[in-house]
Design an enzyme around this catalytic site. Structure first.
Site, mmCIF file in Angstrom:
data_model
loop_
_atom_site.group_PDB
_atom_site.id
_atom_site.type_symbol
_atom_site.label_atom_id
_atom_site.label_comp_id
_atom_site.label_asym_id
_atom_site.label_seq_id
_atom_site.Cartn_x
_atom_site.Cartn_y
_atom_site.Cartn_z
ATOM 1 N N ASP A 194 0.806 -1.225 0.000
ATOM 2 C CA ASP A 194 0.000 0.000 0.000
ATOM 3 C C ASP A 194 0.837 1.273 0.000
ATOM 4 O OD1 ASP A 194 -2.231 -1.659 0.106
ATOM 5 O OD2 ASP A 194 -2.257 -1.651 2.299
ATOM 6 N N GLY A 220 1.570 2.986 -2.593
ATOM 7 C CA GLY A 220 1.091 3.891 -3.634
ATOM 8 C C GLY A 220 1.562 3.446 -5.018
ATOM 9 N N LYS A 221 1.758 2.136 -5.161
ATOM 10 C CA LYS A 221 2.276 1.591 -6.428
ATOM 11 C C LYS A 221 1.337 1.904 -7.592
ATOM 12 C CE LYS A 221 2.296 -2.374 -4.355
ATOM 13 N NZ LYS A 221 2.131 -1.996 -2.934
ATOM 14 N N GLY A 230 -4.537 -4.178 -3.831
ATOM 15 C CA GLY A 230 -5.513 -3.134 -4.146
ATOM 16 C C GLY A 230 -4.727 -1.896 -4.513
ATOM 17 N N HIS A 231 -4.697 -1.559 -5.785
ATOM 18 C CA HIS A 231 -3.880 -0.441 -6.261
ATOM 19 C C HIS A 231 -4.796 0.708 -6.681
ATOM 20 C CE1 HIS A 231 -0.281 -3.305 -7.217
ATOM 21 N NE2 HIS A 231 -0.661 -3.332 -5.961
ATOM 22 N N GLN A 244 2.013 -5.974 -3.219
ATOM 23 C CA GLN A 244 2.449 -6.097 -1.839
ATOM 24 C C GLN A 244 3.733 -5.265 -1.635
ATOM 25 O OE1 GLN A 244 1.461 -9.500 -3.404
ATOM 26 N NE2 GLN A 244 -0.456 -8.490 -2.916
ATOM 27 N N THR A 300 3.065 -12.634 2.538
ATOM 28 C CA THR A 300 2.240 -13.223 1.487
ATOM 29 C C THR A 300 3.007 -14.425 0.909
ATOM 30 O OG1 THR A 300 0.855 -12.754 -0.424
ATOM 31 C CG2 THR A 300 3.056 -11.737 -0.419
ATOM 32 N N THR A 328 -9.736 -4.727 1.551
ATOM 33 C CA THR A 328 -10.566 -5.280 2.620
ATOM 34 C C THR A 328 -11.234 -4.210 3.487
ATOM 35 O OG1 THR A 328 -8.648 -5.357 4.079
ATOM 36 C CG2 THR A 328 -9.122 -7.350 2.813
ATOM 37 N N GLY A 329 -10.831 -2.949 3.360
ATOM 38 C CA GLY A 329 -11.406 -1.874 4.167
ATOM 39 C C GLY A 329 -10.906 -1.869 5.610
ATOM 40 N N LYS A 380 3.005 10.203 -0.147
ATOM 41 C CA LYS A 380 2.185 10.704 0.957
ATOM 42 C C LYS A 380 2.924 11.662 1.893
ATOM 43 C CE LYS A 380 -1.489 7.990 1.802
ATOM 44 N NZ LYS A 380 -2.411 6.871 2.100
ATOM 45 N N SER A 392 5.474 12.426 -3.860
ATOM 46 C CA SER A 392 4.039 12.496 -4.110
ATOM 47 C C SER A 392 3.376 13.286 -2.986
ATOM 48 C CB SER A 392 3.479 11.076 -4.196
ATOM 49 O OG SER A 392 2.084 11.098 -4.344
HETATM 50 P P1 GDP Z 1 -0.778 0.419 -3.544
HETATM 51 O O1 GDP Z 1 -1.379 -0.869 -3.085
HETATM 52 O O2 GDP Z 1 0.695 0.470 -3.315
HETATM 53 O O3 GDP Z 1 -1.139 0.785 -4.959
HETATM 54 O O4 GDP Z 1 -1.399 1.556 -2.606
HETATM 55 P P2 GDP Z 1 -2.958 1.685 -2.178
HETATM 56 O O5 GDP Z 1 -3.712 2.171 -3.339
HETATM 57 O O6 GDP Z 1 -3.418 0.456 -1.508
HETATM 58 O O7 GDP Z 1 -2.851 2.769 -1.032
HETATM 59 C C1 GDP Z 1 -2.341 4.035 -1.266
HETATM 60 C C2 GDP Z 1 -3.416 5.055 -0.862
HETATM 61 O O8 GDP Z 1 -2.822 6.330 -0.748
HETATM 62 C C3 GDP Z 1 -4.505 5.208 -1.886
HETATM 63 O O9 GDP Z 1 -5.700 5.545 -1.237
HETATM 64 C C4 GDP Z 1 -4.023 6.379 -2.746
HETATM 65 O O10 GDP Z 1 -5.069 7.069 -3.390
HETATM 66 C C5 GDP Z 1 -3.378 7.248 -1.703
HETATM 67 N N1 GDP Z 1 -2.242 8.056 -2.139
HETATM 68 C C6 GDP Z 1 -1.280 7.752 -3.050
HETATM 69 N N2 GDP Z 1 -0.341 8.723 -3.087
HETATM 70 C C7 GDP Z 1 -0.706 9.649 -2.179
HETATM 71 C C8 GDP Z 1 -0.125 10.869 -1.730
HETATM 72 O O11 GDP Z 1 0.938 11.294 -2.151
HETATM 73 N N3 GDP Z 1 -0.804 11.565 -0.758
HETATM 74 C C9 GDP Z 1 -1.974 11.107 -0.225
HETATM 75 N N4 GDP Z 1 -2.552 11.848 0.730
HETATM 76 N N5 GDP Z 1 -2.543 9.951 -0.624
HETATM 77 C C10 GDP Z 1 -1.914 9.239 -1.578
HETATM 78 P P1 IMO Z 2 -0.899 -4.119 -2.290
HETATM 79 O O1 IMO Z 2 -0.427 -4.648 -3.619
HETATM 80 C C1 IMO Z 2 -0.973 -4.599 2.029
HETATM 81 C C2 IMO Z 2 -1.060 -8.696 3.573
HETATM 82 C C3 IMO Z 2 -2.326 -9.158 4.261
HETATM 83 C C4 IMO Z 2 -1.758 -10.179 5.237
HETATM 84 C C5 IMO Z 2 -0.622 -10.807 4.431
HETATM 85 C C6 IMO Z 2 -1.000 -12.103 3.736
HETATM 86 O O2 IMO Z 2 -2.189 -3.412 -2.367
HETATM 87 O O3 IMO Z 2 0.190 -3.338 -1.624
HETATM 88 P P2 IMO Z 2 -2.511 -12.775 1.668
HETATM 89 O O4 IMO Z 2 -3.910 -12.408 1.302
HETATM 90 O O5 IMO Z 2 -1.496 -12.398 0.657
HETATM 91 O O6 IMO Z 2 -2.383 -14.210 2.084
HETATM 92 O O7 IMO Z 2 -2.197 -11.911 3.003
HETATM 93 O O8 IMO Z 2 -0.243 -9.848 3.464
HETATM 94 N N1 IMO Z 2 -1.267 -8.170 2.211
HETATM 95 C C7 IMO Z 2 -1.191 -6.880 1.893
HETATM 96 N N2 IMO Z 2 -1.013 -5.788 2.676
HETATM 97 N N3 IMO Z 2 -1.064 -4.462 0.692
HETATM 98 C C8 IMO Z 2 -1.231 -5.551 -0.108
HETATM 99 O O9 IMO Z 2 -1.199 -5.460 -1.452
HETATM 100 C C9 IMO Z 2 -1.335 -6.814 0.500
HETATM 101 N N4 IMO Z 2 -1.514 -8.073 0.021
HETATM 102 C C10 IMO Z 2 -1.463 -8.878 1.079
HETATM 103 O O10 IMO Z 2 -2.966 -8.102 4.923
HETATM 104 O O11 IMO Z 2 -1.186 -9.512 6.333
HETATM 105 MG MG MG Z 3 -2.914 -1.561 -1.832
#
Ligand code: GDP
Ligand code: IMO
Ligand code: MG
Length: 423
Positions: free
Chosen positions: A16, A18-19, A43-44, A225, A240, A302-303, A332, A412
């Site tokens: 998470d 910010g990929k 979840g990207h 991840q 994972t 997953t929220g 961020k 960012s």
């Molecule tokens: P990923 O799994 O690495 O793609 O990251 P996620 O999408 O799960 O989580 C990143 C969260 O941060 C998302 O809600 C993005 O919209 C948000 N985000 C990304 N870059 C920034 C940033 O520079 N500032 C802020 N405030 N939010 C950001």
């Molecule tokens: P992105 O690509 C954050 C975490 C789960 C759990 C562990 C194993 O959005 O960054 P799994 O479902 O793979 O068996 O879960 O890894 N996890 C993540 N945490 N971002 C993810 O993906 C994740 N994918 C799995 O919360 O702790």
């Molecule tokens: Mg994510």
């Protein structure tokens, strides 16, 4: 840009970072975007044109015109989730049949894999991993156990029989758990989704990717991840089931190590983790709660609320080393706008012993050693030139660069595609 190398974007923390945003921002420089591991546990998030979008299996280049998006052999696919995602994308972007290619070698997540994931987690009680329950672990287990079904198998006349055989095997395993389940509805949806997927090209992605490379077509590999969730080097067993690092690009796409070009490592200006497991700099106080609220740190898949804490340079340096990171992107930074003091862990103390590296014993009582920085206490969301950043932020970045030995090329400052400062 003509190159015979594949560049890589990956997360250096616990996911998470910010990929999704970064890949979306960088895609105009590339023709092909390829996912190499993970599956719908990812979840990207992408934000553009006043709208947000979360991708799980489809590469984050999909919304850019003329991009080719490849789901590589290292990815695991749940057809239901993938087809739901495709339909949602198509509502926004029109037909994507021609710009999404799927590796025949990518493994299928069966409905029973999801049940096995849930049963295994339930049986672990307090020591559960906190899996996303998408069936990731059991699917990779069947892959390495040489039982799995793959995308290419969908086209075989034997597909239904092989599906039934694997399902029977899974039912046997599930009977060992005290776990009630019913897959009837999901299985129907699954079979339908498998049919629907047939309109896409199933390819030998390793041949396609290497051909693109030979032709000098720019390719970007998109990680899922983060490094600290890597099956080998993450905080095992709270990880994972795939290699989330640069090495995974080679096995997950079929490219040789000497074809890897730039390795772009992404990290948040602080740290988060979702699910169980070690997190040395986690904050349980109001500061942690502020990071969660200001950063909207709730899982995109997953929220669930994400655990929050200060930046951990010990873990970050470990990830930089093993990924061969050539440049960093800090995400961020804006979330820290209001903080009076910002802390960074530069070492750990475990059992009275100080260490400046990420140890095997990370699950034990770890006390981070912090360095403090004065915050900038101003709004940087609208800054687009590095020169306009407050000096405190520049000092923070300079320290991270000196510790990691890597330049921070992009910062960012908000979720939107446009909220980016390139140096
Ligand atoms: P990923 O799994 O690495 O793609 O990251 P996620 O999408 O799960 O989580 C990143 C969260 O941060 C998302 O809600 C993005 O919209 C948000 N985000 C990304 N870059 C920034 C940033 O520079 N500032 C802020 N405030 N939010 C950001
Ligand atoms: P992105 O690509 C954050 C975490 C789960 C759990 C562990 C194993 O959005 O960054 P799994 O479902 O793979 O068996 O879960 O890894 N996890 C993540 N945490 N971002 C993810 O993906 C994740 N994918 C799995 O919360 O702790
Ligand atoms: Mg994510």
């Amino acid at each position: 840009m003509k190159t015979n190398k594949i560049d890589v974007v990956l997360g250096l923390q616990w996911g998470d970072e910010g990929k999704g945003k970064v890949v979306d921002v960088l895609t105009p420089d590339y023709k092909v975007i390829a996912r190499f591991q993970g599956g719908p546990n990812a979840g990207h998030s992408l934000v553009f044109g006043g709208d947000g979008f979360v991708l799980h299996t489809v590469p984050s280049g999909i919304f850019r015109k003329d991009s080719v998006n490849v789901i590589g052999n290292g990815v695991v696919i749940d057809p239901v989730i993938l087809m739901d995602e495709i339909r949602a994308i198509e509502q926004k972007a029109g037909d994507i049949t021609g710009k999404l290619l799927i590796s025949k070698r990518a493994h299928l997540i069966l409905p029973t894999h999801r049940m096995l994931d849930a049963a295994s987690e339930a049986s672990k009680g307090k020591s559960k991993i906190g899996s996303t329950l998408k069936g990731i672990g059991p699917t990779y287990m069947d892959k390495t156990g040489r039982n799995g079904l793959r995308i290419g198998d969908i086209l075989s006349p034997e597909f239904q029989n092989r599906y039934n055989a694997l399902k029977r095997k899974h039912f046997g395993l599930l009977s060992q758990y005290d776990f009630q389940f019913d897959i009837t509805d999901y299985e129907k949806q699954w079979m339908q989704a498998v049919e629907d997927l047939k309109r896409f090209q199933f390819i030998e992605s390793e041949l396609v990717i290497n051909k693109y490379l030979d032709e000098g077509t720019p390719i970007l590999a998109e990680g899922a991840q983060g490094s600290m969730l890597d099956i080998d080097f993450g905080t095992y067993p709270f990880v994972t089931s795939s290699n989330t690092m640069t090495a995974g690009v080679c096995t997950g796409l079929g490219v040789a190590p000497n074809r890897v070009g730039k390795v772009i490592g992404i990290f948040k200006a602080y740290c988060t983790r979702v699910g169980s497991g070690p997190f040395p700099t986690e904050l349980f106080d109001e500061t942690g709660e502020s990071l969660r609220q200001i950063g909207h740190e709730f899982g995109a898949t997953t929220g669930r609320p994400r655990r929050c804490g200060w930046l951990d340079l010990v873990a970050l340096k470990y990830a930089v080393m093993m990924n061969g990171v050539s440049e960093l992107i800090m995400m961020k930074a804006d979330v820290l706008n209001t903080f009076k003091t910002i802390k960074v862990a530069t070492a750990y103390e475990i059992g009275g012993k100080r260490m400046d590296y990420f140890p095997f014993e990370s699950g034990e009582e770890v006390t981070p050693v912090y360095k403090e920085f004065p915050g900038w206490e101003s709004d940087i969301c609208d800054v687009r030139n590095y020169a306009d950043f407050p000096q405190q932020l520049k000092d923070y970045i300079a320290f991270i660069e000196s510790e990691t030995g890597c330049p921070v090329r992009i910062i960012s400052v908000g979720p939107d595609r446009e909220a980016i400062v390139v140096r």
